[in-house]
Write a protein that holds these residues in place. Structure first.
Motif, PDB file in Angstrom:
ATOM      1  N   ASP A 151       0.815  -1.228   0.000  1.00 52.75           N
ATOM      2  CA  ASP A 151       0.000   0.000   0.000  1.00 52.75           C
ATOM      3  C   ASP A 151       0.843   1.270   0.000  1.00 52.75           C
ATOM      4  O   ASP A 151       0.304   2.365   0.092  1.00 52.75           O
ATOM      5  N   ARG A 176      -0.329   3.972  -3.962  1.00 56.32           N
ATOM      6  CA  ARG A 176      -1.667   3.638  -4.447  1.00 56.32           C
ATOM      7  C   ARG A 176      -2.084   4.675  -5.479  1.00 56.32           C
ATOM      8  O   ARG A 176      -1.565   5.777  -5.460  1.00 56.32           O
ATOM      9  N   PRO A 177      -3.002   4.369  -6.393  1.00 58.06           N
ATOM     10  CA  PRO A 177      -3.604   3.064  -6.622  1.00 58.06           C
ATOM     11  C   PRO A 177      -2.609   2.103  -7.274  1.00 58.06           C
ATOM     12  O   PRO A 177      -1.466   2.475  -7.542  1.00 58.06           O
ATOM     13  N   GLU A 178      -3.069   0.897  -7.566  1.00 63.59           N
ATOM     14  CA  GLU A 178      -2.192  -0.155  -8.058  1.00 63.59           C
ATOM     15  C   GLU A 178      -1.512   0.206  -9.382  1.00 63.59           C
ATOM     16  O   GLU A 178      -0.347  -0.117  -9.613  1.00 63.59           O
ATOM     17  N   GLY A 206      -8.062   8.519  -7.952  1.00 65.23           N
ATOM     18  CA  GLY A 206      -6.946   7.709  -8.438  1.00 65.23           C
ATOM     19  C   GLY A 206      -6.986   7.559  -9.944  1.00 65.23           C
ATOM     20  O   GLY A 206      -6.007   7.174 -10.568  1.00 65.23           O
ATOM     21  N   ARG A 236       1.447   2.153  -8.601  1.00 63.08           N
ATOM     22  CA  ARG A 236       2.473   1.296  -8.001  1.00 63.08           C
ATOM     23  C   ARG A 236       3.220   0.510  -9.079  1.00 63.08           C
ATOM     24  O   ARG A 236       4.453   0.460  -9.108  1.00 63.08           O
ATOM     25  N   PHE A 296      -0.289   8.578  -2.426  1.00 61.73           N
ATOM     26  CA  PHE A 296      -1.480   8.290  -3.233  1.00 61.73           C
ATOM     27  C   PHE A 296      -1.466   9.229  -4.432  1.00 61.73           C
ATOM     28  O   PHE A 296      -1.428  10.446  -4.271  1.00 61.73           O
ATOM     29  N   ARG A 340      -9.046   3.548   2.597  1.00 52.50           N
ATOM     30  CA  ARG A 340      -8.427   3.198   1.301  1.00 52.50           C
ATOM     31  C   ARG A 340      -8.201   4.436   0.433  1.00 52.50           C
ATOM     32  O   ARG A 340      -7.827   4.314  -0.725  1.00 52.50           O
TER      33      ARG A 340
END
Length: 525
Positions: A190, A193-195, A339, A198, A294, A410
């Motif tokens: 984490d 974020r978001p994936e 995101g 990443r 983020f 989140r």
């Protein structure tokens, strides 16, 4: 009310020569909403925003305007950036400016630590530099110019010719941190974020990292390198350190221990600085890495990323003057998956304002308070026996509060608002179904009428609390109209993680008249 849990969150610090547009406003209200939520949950919350005031671009703008760089940034910050916070109803705890002494002195302390620990060396550097980005450009962002720039190399972001710079600079050994960074991303999935963000950073770091030039010697508008005054610290490095200097790095160890590490919310275009360079510098200095980064998406207008140079930049006041700050906050935070990229259009804003705010939430609030005034002389009635339909509302409220809090954890503000909005929809359906105006005509149904209106009022009490981080102004008006301020205290003192409980609004509370929370708006041309 404090849980003792530290929640320190930052916006990027903005470049004051850019006039604030709705993209800056978007980041700021998102961070403010997250901070307000955590503050109201009793976490030890601190929200930082600010301005990034050094660098060559600022120096050039100041001389073009015939003033010193300090006079230039003072004017920009007071005329454009402080007013933005007021316009959007932002409750930041601190505002840092990189020209402040507390910042400049402790950036030097940090630099000295990197140097003493062997992570800085002197070297020669030749590369293509974009003044617009204040950055030496990687191959992937260098294009061949066309038209008037035929035969030149231009910046992929600004489409302006790049300058070939040859300088003796100091370098940071960023290349030594590829492995430690990959380990950080692996062990703390984490962290970024978001994936999608990443994955992008992981693949970038896997290609290996080059050492970073971290000083400039061709101009002097910046923080001096402590052991070599002929150099100033590269503006990006100076800027990243604001997150640490603002909470006492180098000057107030207790405050720093209390607040640090931080969560950083950034636009995806500055993700690498925050997710690669910044944690590497902190590791090198022996300081904890941030809690997480983020990256939100871009705001697109007519399919283009917002920018002043392409005239897609819209000033936040163009929206708030028509729809108000609450609608601005609600629209950007609910209409865009946090995101991902999102598009802005006046039509979409207008129709959501009408459907969700005026007809959905606003109408629910005014008709409920009006019926309590009409049928119970403005006093919240007690509930008698609850039917299955009433209990369903109670479950909706409880679930909405739980799901919203989990979504905020989140960083998905849009999902939190969706969860809370189930209460608005359920209550509107509930009132239509139970027809209190029909119950009011039959004395035998008096208790039932009381139960229905108590249920609606108590649902609104939960909505006021849960939506207050998103729409501080409208929820405050609703809170006062429900008489809750008298019996329960101030809205922003209500523990938000307990907002889904039932029976908190006391029967017997006096309801006050409520002007429309979201008045009709003349259609925007």
């Amino acid at each position: 009310m404090s849980t003792g849990r530290s929640f320190y969150i930052t916006t990027p610090i903005y470049y004051p020569s850019d006039v604030p547009h709705i993209g800056h406003g978007y980041t700021t209200v998102a961070v403010d909403t997250l901070a307000r939520w955590h503050r109201q949950a009793g976490d030890d919350t601190w929200m930082l925003t600010g301005t990034d005031e050094h660098g060559q671009k600022m120096l050039r703008a100041a001389s073009a305007n015939g003033v010193t760089p300090q006079q230039w940034v003072d004017k920009l910050v007071s005329e454009s950036w402080f007013p933005l916070l007021k316009t959007l109803d932002v409750a930041n705890d601190d505002f840092i400016r990189t020209t402040q002494e507390r910042h400049e002195r402790n950036v030097q302390t940090f630099f000295r630590a990197l140097y003493d620990r062997g992570y800085i060396y002197a070297g020669e550097y030749e590369a293509l530099y974009c003044v617009g980005c204040e950055e030496f450009k990687p191959e992937s962002e260098i294009l061949d110019g066309s038209g008037p720039f035929e035969g030149l190399k231009v910046c992929a972001i600004h489409s302006i010719p790049l300058e070939l710079l040859h300088e003796k600079n100091y370098f940071f050994k960023l290349s030594e941190f590829a492995e430690p960074l990959l380990k950080l991303y692996r062990e703390n999935p984490d962290f970024i974020r978001p994936e999608s963000a990443r994955n992008e950073v992981v693949s970038f770091v896997k290609q290996g990292l080059k050492d970073l030039s971290i000083s400039r010697s061709t101009f002097d508008w910046g923080i001096k390198v402590p052991w070599d005054e002929s150099h100033v610290i590269y503006v990006w490095v100076d800027a990243l350190l604001n997150y640490a200097t603002a909470v006492g790095y180098g000057s107030d160890p207790d405050e720093f221990a209390r607040r640090w590490p931080a969560y950083h919310v950034v636009g995806k275009d500055i993700l690498r600085f925050h997710a690669v360079i910044w944690p590497a510098m902190l590791m090198a200095a022996g300081v904890d890495v941030p809690r997480g980064v983020f990256a939100h998406g871009w705001l697109l207008v007519g399919g283009e990323k917002m920018s002043k140079s392409k005239l897609t930049g819209i000033a936040p006041t163009e929206i708030t003057d028509v729809f108000g700050s609450d609608a601005y906050r609600f629209y950007f935070l609910s209409a865009i998956a946090f995101g991902q990229d999102g598009s802005f259009s006046w039509e979409d804003l207008s129709s959501r304002y009408q459907a969700e705010l005026a007809n959905g939430f606003g109408n629910l609030a005014s008709r409920t308070t009006a019926m309590i005034e009409r049928y119970f002389e403005g006093v919240v009635p007690p509930a008698a026996e609850y039917t299955e339909g009433d209990l369903a509302i109670q479950r909706t409220v409880a679930d909405a509060a739980t799901h919203a809090d989990a979504a905020i954890e989140r960083f998905r503000i849009d999902e939190a608002i969706d969860a809370i909005w189930t209460i608005v929809d359920a209550l509107n359906g509930y009132i239509t179904q139970n027809e209190p105006w029909a119950l009011a005509k039959d004395d035998a149904q008096r208790e039932r009428l009381g139960t229905v209106l108590y249920t609606a009022a108590e649902g609104l009490r939960a909505l006021a609390v849960l939506l207050s981080p998103v729409m501080p102004e409208a929820t405050e008006k609703l809170w006062v109209a429900l008489g809750a301020a008298e019996s329960l205290g101030r809205l922003h003192d209500q523990p938000i993680r307990e907002a889904g409980g039932w029976g908190i609004l006391r029967p017997g509370t006096s309801v006050n008249g409520l002007a429309p929370l979201f008045p009709r708006v003349e259609q925007h041309a």
